[in-house]
Design a protein around this motif. Structure first.
Motif, mmCIF file in Angstrom:
data_model
loop_
_atom_site.group_PDB
_atom_site.id
_atom_site.type_symbol
_atom_site.label_atom_id
_atom_site.label_comp_id
_atom_site.label_asym_id
_atom_site.label_seq_id
_atom_site.Cartn_x
_atom_site.Cartn_y
_atom_site.Cartn_z
ATOM 1 N N LEU A 28 -12.589 -1.786 9.588
ATOM 2 C CA LEU A 28 -12.555 -2.749 8.396
ATOM 3 C C LEU A 28 -13.929 -3.361 8.523
ATOM 4 O O LEU A 28 -14.508 -3.349 7.358
ATOM 5 N N ARG A 31 -16.565 -0.747 7.545
ATOM 6 C CA ARG A 31 -16.484 -0.246 6.056
ATOM 7 C C ARG A 31 -17.013 -1.316 5.224
ATOM 8 O O ARG A 31 -17.885 -1.052 4.365
ATOM 9 N N GLU A 71 -9.250 -6.762 1.833
ATOM 10 C CA GLU A 71 -9.472 -5.561 2.091
ATOM 11 C C GLU A 71 -8.895 -4.459 0.965
ATOM 12 O O GLU A 71 -9.571 -3.586 0.542
ATOM 13 N N SER A 72 -7.826 -4.981 0.548
ATOM 14 C CA SER A 72 -7.082 -4.142 -0.678
ATOM 15 C C SER A 72 -8.318 -4.011 -1.815
ATOM 16 O O SER A 72 -8.585 -3.157 -2.669
ATOM 17 N N SER A 75 -11.194 -1.926 -1.274
ATOM 18 C CA SER A 75 -10.690 -0.471 -1.506
ATOM 19 C C SER A 75 -10.530 -0.303 -3.395
ATOM 20 O O SER A 75 -11.255 0.785 -3.491
ATOM 21 N N VAL A 111 -10.356 3.962 8.209
ATOM 22 C CA VAL A 111 -9.743 3.000 8.054
ATOM 23 C C VAL A 111 -7.889 3.162 7.880
ATOM 24 O O VAL A 111 -7.222 2.547 8.694
ATOM 25 N N PRO A 112 -7.714 4.075 7.003
ATOM 26 C CA PRO A 112 -6.219 4.542 6.969
ATOM 27 C C PRO A 112 -5.652 4.899 8.151
ATOM 28 O O PRO A 112 -4.630 4.650 8.672
ATOM 29 N N ARG A 115 -5.167 1.936 10.433
ATOM 30 C CA ARG A 115 -3.984 1.083 10.035
ATOM 31 C C ARG A 115 -2.907 1.885 10.582
ATOM 32 O O ARG A 115 -1.803 1.251 10.855
ATOM 33 N N ASP A 153 -5.389 1.429 1.170
ATOM 34 C CA ASP A 153 -6.598 1.871 1.632
ATOM 35 C C ASP A 153 -6.789 3.367 1.115
ATOM 36 O O ASP A 153 -7.444 3.991 1.818
#
Length: 164
Positions: A28, A31, A71-72, A75, A111-112, A115, A153
């Motif tokens: 994260l 990114r 973080e959302s 995205s 990232v996905p 997660r 994400d």
């Protein structure tokens, strides 16, 4: 013997959660850093730069209880800025842009995965902690109940389709 084995398994699951969370935090941060670097590079138009910079800055500075939302929002900002492949091609056209676009694409794809690894470890620990014997004998000790990291994400389509 069974209780000792179960307690050891639970301890290993908690260690796996900690390691997966550290990996997720690193991805994260990577990114957000790459997005912030692109936003300040002068390659993007001013409006896109501001949107991307603010979202990346908020994601890097967010407190733990607001981190999922920040973080959302990053995205969503990445999808808004890099939703069209033309924007990615503009970045790739400038000197050093090829590397920057590839680095962002890799960060967005990792990232996905990070997660998912974290949430799988949390799911396994939760399932084990729900067993009666684990609760009755308090095999989890004082470890906090593991929480999944839920965020949006979904990568931008123009970056998700790029080969690594």
């Amino acid at each position: 013997m069974y209780l000792s084995w179960t307690a050891g398994r639970l301890d290993r699951l908690h260690a796996r959660i900690d390691a997966a969370r550290a990996a997720l935090d690193a991805q994260l941060l990577r990114r957000a850093s790459v997005a912030q670097e692109l936003a300040t590079s002068g390659v993007l138009d001013p409006a896109a730069s501001i949107v991307l910079y603010e979202a990346a800055h908020d994601a890097r500075q967010a407190e733990e209880e607001h981190r999922e939302v920040a973080e959302s929002e990053l995205s969503a900002a990445l999808r808004a800025v890099f939703g069209e492949s033309e924007q990615v091609e503009v970045v790739r056209a400038v000197p050093g842009g090829e590397d920057a676009a590839d680095e962002l694409a890799q960060a967005v794809r990792r990232v996905p995965m990070a997660r998912r690894f974290h949430n799988d470890a949390v799911r396994a620990a939760r399932a084990l902690r729900r067993h009666r014997k684990v609760r009755w004998f308090r095999l989890a000790g004082h470890a906090p109940f593991p929480l999944a990291f839920e965020m949006d994400d979904e990568p931008p389509t123009a970056l998700a389709d790029r080969p690594a």
